[in-house]
Design a protein around this motif. Structure first.
Motif, PDB file in Angstrom:
ATOM      1  N   GLY A 296       0.631  -1.233   0.105  1.00  9.07           N
ATOM      2  CA  GLY A 296      -0.050  -0.034  -0.077  1.00  9.07           C
ATOM      3  C   GLY A 296       0.805   1.340  -0.015  1.00  9.07           C
ATOM      4  N   PHE A 297       1.561   1.270   1.024  1.00  8.77           N
ATOM      5  CA  PHE A 297       2.850   2.429   0.964  1.00  8.77           C
ATOM      6  C   PHE A 297       3.623   2.655  -0.435  1.00  8.77           C
ATOM      7  CE2 PHE A 297       2.426   1.890   5.497  1.00  8.77           C
ATOM      8  CZ  PHE A 297       2.033   3.093   6.109  1.00  8.77           C
ATOM      9  N   GLU A 298       3.978   1.127  -1.111  1.00 11.86           N
ATOM     10  CA  GLU A 298       4.635   1.253  -2.076  1.00 11.86           C
ATOM     11  C   GLU A 298       3.825   2.166  -3.183  1.00 11.86           C
ATOM     12  OE1 GLU A 298       5.116  -2.039  -5.363  1.00 11.86           O
ATOM     13  OE2 GLU A 298       6.571  -2.469  -3.276  1.00 11.86           O
ATOM     14  N   ALA A 299       2.604   1.591  -3.331  1.00 13.98           N
ATOM     15  CA  ALA A 299       1.745   2.282  -4.338  1.00 13.98           C
ATOM     16  C   ALA A 299       1.740   3.730  -4.232  1.00 13.98           C
ATOM     17  CB  ALA A 299       0.288   1.706  -4.038  1.00 13.98           C
ATOM     18  N   TRP A 300       1.534   4.343  -2.792  1.00 17.55           N
ATOM     19  CA  TRP A 300       1.544   5.758  -2.803  1.00 17.55           C
ATOM     20  C   TRP A 300       3.001   6.355  -3.347  1.00 17.55           C
ATOM     21  CZ3 TRP A 300      -0.689  10.174  -1.781  1.00 17.55           C
ATOM     22  CH2 TRP A 300      -0.065  11.142  -1.211  1.00 17.55           C
ATOM     23  N   PHE A 301       4.021   6.054  -3.009  1.00 16.06           N
ATOM     24  CA  PHE A 301       5.121   6.491  -3.411  1.00 16.06           C
ATOM     25  C   PHE A 301       5.305   6.323  -5.038  1.00 16.06           C
ATOM     26  CE2 PHE A 301       6.353   6.031   0.969  1.00 16.06           C
ATOM     27  CZ  PHE A 301       6.963   7.629   1.270  1.00 16.06           C
ATOM     28  N   THR A 302       4.897   5.211  -5.402  1.00 18.17           N
ATOM     29  CA  THR A 302       4.795   5.007  -6.858  1.00 18.17           C
ATOM     30  C   THR A 302       4.227   6.316  -7.597  1.00 18.17           C
ATOM     31  OG1 THR A 302       5.065   2.815  -6.842  1.00 18.17           O
ATOM     32  CG2 THR A 302       4.508   3.542  -8.897  1.00 18.17           C
ATOM     33  N   VAL A 303       2.959   6.384  -7.148  1.00 19.45           N
ATOM     34  CA  VAL A 303       2.211   7.494  -7.768  1.00 19.45           C
ATOM     35  C   VAL A 303       2.924   9.036  -7.633  1.00 19.45           C
ATOM     36  CG1 VAL A 303       0.094   9.177  -7.384  1.00 19.45           C
ATOM     37  CG2 VAL A 303      -0.092   6.666  -7.237  1.00 19.45           C
ATOM     38  N   LEU A 304       3.804   9.159  -6.522  1.00 16.63           N
ATOM     39  CA  LEU A 304       4.523  10.448  -6.087  1.00 16.63           C
ATOM     40  C   LEU A 304       5.642  10.383  -6.999  1.00 16.63           C
ATOM     41  CD1 LEU A 304       4.543  10.910  -2.267  1.00 16.63           C
ATOM     42  CD2 LEU A 304       2.750  11.766  -3.935  1.00 16.63           C
ATOM     43  N   ILE A 305       6.306   9.559  -7.248  1.00 11.74           N
ATOM     44  CA  ILE A 305       7.799   9.631  -8.262  1.00 11.74           C
ATOM     45  C   ILE A 305       7.277   9.716  -9.314  1.00 11.74           C
ATOM     46  CG2 ILE A 305       8.922   8.334  -6.288  1.00 11.74           C
ATOM     47  CD1 ILE A 305       9.178   5.933  -8.053  1.00 11.74           C
ATOM     48  N   GLU A 306       6.031   8.971  -9.984  1.00 17.66           N
ATOM     49  CA  GLU A 306       5.680   9.284 -11.418  1.00 17.66           C
ATOM     50  C   GLU A 306       5.270  10.588 -11.675  1.00 17.66           C
ATOM     51  OE1 GLU A 306       5.059   7.483 -14.169  1.00 17.66           O
ATOM     52  OE2 GLU A 306       6.172   5.461 -13.604  1.00 17.66           O
ATOM     53  N   ALA A 307       4.602  11.215 -10.749  1.00 17.00           N
ATOM     54  CA  ALA A 307       4.117  12.650 -10.887  1.00 17.00           C
ATOM     55  C   ALA A 307       5.195  13.750 -10.865  1.00 17.00           C
ATOM     56  CB  ALA A 307       3.012  12.905  -9.913  1.00 17.00           C
ATOM     57  N   ILE A 308       6.246  13.413  -9.788  1.00 17.56           N
ATOM     58  CA  ILE A 308       7.134  14.523  -9.498  1.00 17.56           C
ATOM     59  C   ILE A 308       8.406  14.433 -10.133  1.00 17.56           C
ATOM     60  CG2 ILE A 308       8.618  15.470  -7.565  1.00 17.56           C
ATOM     61  CD1 ILE A 308       6.052  14.975  -5.649  1.00 17.56           C
ATOM     62  N   TRP A 309       9.031  12.860 -10.115  1.00 16.84           N
ATOM     63  CA  TRP A 309      10.306  12.726 -10.837  1.00 16.84           C
ATOM     64  C   TRP A 309      10.280  12.622 -12.334  1.00 16.84           C
ATOM     65  CZ3 TRP A 309      12.837   8.222  -7.564  1.00 16.84           C
ATOM     66  CH2 TRP A 309      13.120   8.746  -6.316  1.00 16.84           C
ATOM     67  N   GLY A 310       9.454  11.836 -12.835  1.00 21.29           N
ATOM     68  CA  GLY A 310       9.240  11.736 -14.393  1.00 21.29           C
ATOM     69  C   GLY A 310      10.125  10.396 -14.605  1.00 21.29           C
ATOM     70  N   LYS A 311       9.891   9.769 -15.819  1.00 21.09           N
ATOM     71  CA  LYS A 311      10.382   8.460 -16.078  1.00 21.09           C
ATOM     72  C   LYS A 311      12.233   8.709 -15.986  1.00 21.09           C
ATOM     73  CE  LYS A 311       6.758   6.297 -17.168  1.00 21.09           C
ATOM     74  NZ  LYS A 311       6.242   4.901 -16.377  1.00 21.09           N
ATOM     75  N   ARG A 312      12.896   9.550 -16.619  1.00 17.62           N
ATOM     76  CA  ARG A 312      14.234   9.717 -16.526  1.00 17.62           C
ATOM     77  C   ARG A 312      14.753   9.427 -15.406  1.00 17.62           C
ATOM     78  NH1 ARG A 312      18.434  10.619 -20.133  1.00 17.62           N
ATOM     79  NH2 ARG A 312      20.046  11.551 -19.367  1.00 17.62           N
ATOM     80  N   ARG A 313      14.231  10.188 -14.409  1.00 19.19           N
ATOM     81  CA  ARG A 313      14.911  10.313 -13.043  1.00 19.19           C
ATOM     82  C   ARG A 313      14.427   8.791 -12.229  1.00 19.19           C
ATOM     83  NH1 ARG A 313      18.728  11.965  -9.703  1.00 19.19           N
ATOM     84  NH2 ARG A 313      18.128  12.338  -7.472  1.00 19.19           N
ATOM     85  N   ILE A 314      13.256   8.314 -12.625  1.00 18.25           N
ATOM     86  CA  ILE A 314      13.048   7.104 -11.832  1.00 18.25           C
ATOM     87  C   ILE A 314      14.038   6.138 -12.440  1.00 18.25           C
ATOM     88  CG2 ILE A 314      11.422   5.141 -11.889  1.00 18.25           C
ATOM     89  CD1 ILE A 314       9.187   7.366 -11.975  1.00 18.25           C
ATOM     90  N   MET A 315      14.479   6.040 -13.427  1.00 20.28           N
ATOM     91  CA  MET A 315      15.315   4.783 -14.229  1.00 20.28           C
ATOM     92  C   MET A 315      16.760   5.260 -13.432  1.00 20.28           C
ATOM     93  SD  MET A 315      16.117   2.502 -15.749  1.00 20.28           S
ATOM     94  CE  MET A 315      14.683   1.934 -17.094  1.00 20.28           C
ATOM     95  N   GLU A 316      17.023   6.483 -13.495  1.00 19.87           N
ATOM     96  CA  GLU A 316      18.388   6.895 -12.977  1.00 19.87           C
ATOM     97  C   GLU A 316      18.540   6.596 -11.500  1.00 19.87           C
ATOM     98  OE1 GLU A 316      21.176  10.923 -13.308  1.00 19.87           O
ATOM     99  OE2 GLU A 316      19.283  11.292 -12.124  1.00 19.87           O
ATOM    100  N   VAL A 317      17.468   6.506 -10.670  1.00 22.36           N
ATOM    101  CA  VAL A 317      17.534   6.288  -9.084  1.00 22.36           C
ATOM    102  C   VAL A 317      17.641   4.755  -9.168  1.00 22.36           C
ATOM    103  CG1 VAL A 317      16.255   6.338  -7.002  1.00 22.36           C
ATOM    104  CG2 VAL A 317      16.424   8.538  -8.407  1.00 22.36           C
ATOM    105  N   TYR A 318      16.765   4.127  -9.855  1.00 18.99           N
ATOM    106  CA  TYR A 318      16.698   2.611 -10.056  1.00 18.99           C
ATOM    107  C   TYR A 318      17.999   1.988 -10.159  1.00 18.99           C
ATOM    108  CZ  TYR A 318      15.445  -2.005 -11.291  1.00 18.99           C
ATOM    109  OH  TYR A 318      15.426  -3.550 -11.460  1.00 18.99           O
TER     110      TYR A 318
END
Length: 229
Positions: A129-151
């Motif tokens: 449940g918490f994972e879903a919340w943070f997933t929504v946030l990083i998709e909205a605030i970070w964007g795909k490029r930053r998500i991949m970079e952090v991953y």
């Protein structure tokens, strides 16, 4: 008749959870906003790892392009097109796991990044449940490029080893800017079980899986599945 004195404790019990929720939302928003620009210094997975921590952050612009392609090929072929969740993959994983055999995950790279950065391994449905919340946030605030970079910088790539750059140094003795398609595929093959799989001289399933990922790297490039990067 409810007296004023009796009503106050009831309002207090209602207000406490609301305040906790409010502070959780505020803190999580601040953390996500900060990590949009600042590399996460450490994660709960790293802290709980008794094997120590070896990591070396590398910007996505410097990582060989075949590495994110290998991650997309191995972990999340719809990474650039979904908004954090792949309903089809989740449903397939649930059906597969219900039938027994090797457990299969349905998490996207976005979900894995949210878990790796803000949460911990395990935890069942509450953590999900918490994972879903943070997933929504990083998709909205970070964007795909930053998500991949952090991953690619926080994912565990070996025992006590975090990030593809540290993994590349460990396995191939050069940094992640010079990965060959074969090396990128081997690291991607290790990601699901980094403590049990090795990128050097892989055997059995890991070797076959790495070879499969290497073949799919070209497909990711040719079909534009990495266009969001």
């Amino acid at each position: 008749m409810v007296t004023k004195a009796a009503g106050r404790p009831r309002r207090r019990w209602i207000s406490i959870p609301l305040k906790i929720l409010m502070w959780f939302v505020i803190i999580s928003l601040v953390l996500v906003a900060v990590f949009r620009f600042v590399p996460p210094a450490v994660t709960m997975t790293m802290i709980m790892d008794g094997n120590g921590i070896t990591k070396d952050w590398m910007p996505l612009s410097e990582i060989d392009p075949d590495m994110p392609r290998a991650a997309i090929a191995a972990e999340d072929s719809k990474f650039c097109s979904h908004h954090g969740f792949d309903a089809v993959a989740i449903a397939q994983a649930m059906r597969h796991n219900a039938s027994g055999g090797r457990v299969r995950g349905g998490s996207t790279i976005s979900q894995q990044t949210a878990k790796n950065v803000f949460l911990f391994q395990g935890g069942g449905f509450i953590r999900k449940g918490f994972e879903a919340w943070f997933t929504v946030l990083i998709e909205a605030i970070w964007g795909k490029r930053r998500i991949m970079e952090v991953y690619l910088n926080v994912a565990e790539t070996g025992i006590g080893t975090y990030g593809v750059n540290a993994g590349s140094m460990r396995y191939f003795h050069h940094d992640a800017s010079k990965l060959s398609p074969s090396e990128a595929a081997r690291i991607a093959a290790v990601l699901p079980l980094p403590k049990k799989r090795a990128a050097i001289a892989p055997q059995g399933f890991t070797r076959r899986y790495g070879n499969s990922i290497q073949r799919r790297i070209g497909m990711v490039r040719n079909e534009g599945l990495d266009d969001c990067l």
